[in-house]
Scaffold this active site. Structure first.
Site, mmCIF file in Angstrom:
data_model
loop_
_atom_site.group_PDB
_atom_site.id
_atom_site.type_symbol
_atom_site.label_atom_id
_atom_site.label_comp_id
_atom_site.label_asym_id
_atom_site.label_seq_id
_atom_site.Cartn_x
_atom_site.Cartn_y
_atom_site.Cartn_z
ATOM 1 N N SER A 50 -0.745 -21.334 16.905
ATOM 2 C CA SER A 50 0.881 -21.562 17.295
ATOM 3 C C SER A 50 1.876 -20.468 16.680
ATOM 4 O O SER A 50 1.727 -20.416 15.562
ATOM 5 C CB SER A 50 1.230 -22.853 17.102
ATOM 6 O OG SER A 50 2.427 -23.196 17.814
ATOM 7 N N GLU A 51 2.609 -19.952 17.426
ATOM 8 C CA GLU A 51 3.625 -18.908 16.753
ATOM 9 C C GLU A 51 4.466 -19.443 15.571
ATOM 10 O O GLU A 51 5.211 -18.663 15.051
ATOM 11 C CB GLU A 51 4.263 -18.258 17.750
ATOM 12 C CG GLU A 51 5.391 -18.769 18.839
ATOM 13 C CD GLU A 51 4.693 -19.101 20.099
ATOM 14 O OE1 GLU A 51 5.359 -19.165 21.050
ATOM 15 O OE2 GLU A 51 3.139 -19.492 20.015
ATOM 16 N N ASN A 52 4.709 -21.024 15.679
ATOM 17 C CA ASN A 52 5.547 -21.256 14.568
ATOM 18 C C ASN A 52 4.956 -21.383 13.208
ATOM 19 O O ASN A 52 5.441 -21.796 12.245
ATOM 20 C CB ASN A 52 6.279 -22.650 15.180
ATOM 21 C CG ASN A 52 5.275 -23.821 15.425
ATOM 22 O OD1 ASN A 52 4.412 -23.478 16.012
ATOM 23 N ND2 ASN A 52 5.318 -25.152 14.933
ATOM 24 N N GLY A 53 3.671 -20.925 13.206
ATOM 25 C CA GLY A 53 2.941 -20.778 11.846
ATOM 26 C C GLY A 53 1.840 -21.831 11.684
ATOM 27 O O GLY A 53 1.707 -22.547 10.550
ATOM 28 N N SER A 92 2.918 -15.582 11.023
ATOM 29 C CA SER A 92 2.526 -15.688 12.215
ATOM 30 C C SER A 92 2.604 -14.771 13.318
ATOM 31 O O SER A 92 1.860 -14.556 14.065
ATOM 32 C CB SER A 92 3.150 -17.314 12.789
ATOM 33 O OG SER A 92 2.503 -17.641 14.127
#
Length: 214
Positions: A50-53, A92
């Site tokens: 997930s791009e939020n890390g 990320s």
């Protein structure tokens, strides 16, 4: 939509999950793609990003078991598998931009027959557009799969010769999964890889605003 007239949204997600290879690093976009995480086969080791890390997401938690300090990019509660991790947002995006994702599963408003993707704005001012990390995911992943309904609320095809909405990225989409079937981007049209139950080729062609071949 019943199983005899096409796939439901969970069935679309399950069909996408079938095509994700063992050992793949995969990002699931906001909306319909998120459901793919609940449909992954138990005999495959697939690492969800997930791009939020986050790396190593599991399925959605059971009602009442949510941990609101642990959410995906769509602000939905998630679970973390053993060995999973969370890290800085910059790291990320380095994963996304560095070509480390095998598959990105994104939603879409339109996909053109050359692989162009429009998935962040329809021009509807009542819904504030936000591209988020979609551009990075679309150009950074080795494969891009799009999940969406075959037509919009007005019955207009989302598989088109040329996108009318603002583009997210050009010539990036490999496959499209809709309630009518699975379609490969072929440059001069779309190729039918599989039709959903109860759907024949003529029915799909009538609802596709681009050449479609079986």
């Amino acid at each position: 939509m019943s199983a005899t007239t096409g796939w439901s949204r969970p069935e679309i997600a399950a069909r996408v999950a079938q095509d994700i290879p063992d050992g793949a690093y995969v990002n699931l976009g906001i909306g319909m793609p998120t459901a793919v995480g609940n449909a992954l086969p138990a005999d495959k080791e697939i690492l969800l990003h997930s791009e939020n890390g986050i790396l190593g997401m599991g399925p959605a938690p059971a009602p009442g078991d949510e941990d609101w300090d642990l959410i995906n990019a769509g602000k939905e509660p998630i679970t973390l598998l053993e060995g999973g991790s969370y890290f800085h947002h910059t790291d990320s995006f380095m994963i996304m931009r560095g070509g480390h994702l095998d598959v990105s599963v994104l939603g879409g408003f339109e996909v053109a027959m050359n692989g162009d993707l429009a998935n962040w704005s329809t021009g509807d001012q009542s819904r504030l557009p936000g591209v988020g990390g979609a551009m990075d995911l679309a150009v950074g992943a080795k494969k891009v799969y799009v999940t969406m309904t075959h037509t919009d609320a007005k019955g207009r095809s989302k598989l088109v010769e040329r996108c009318q909405y603002p583009l997210t990225a050009m010539t990036v989409v490999d496959r499209v999964y809709t309630d009518l079937g699975v379609f490969a981007v072929a440059g001069d049209g779309f190729e039918v890889l599989e039709l959903a139950p109860g759907i024949d080729l003529d029915y799909a062609k009538d609802r596709t605003a681009a050449p479609l071949r079986g």
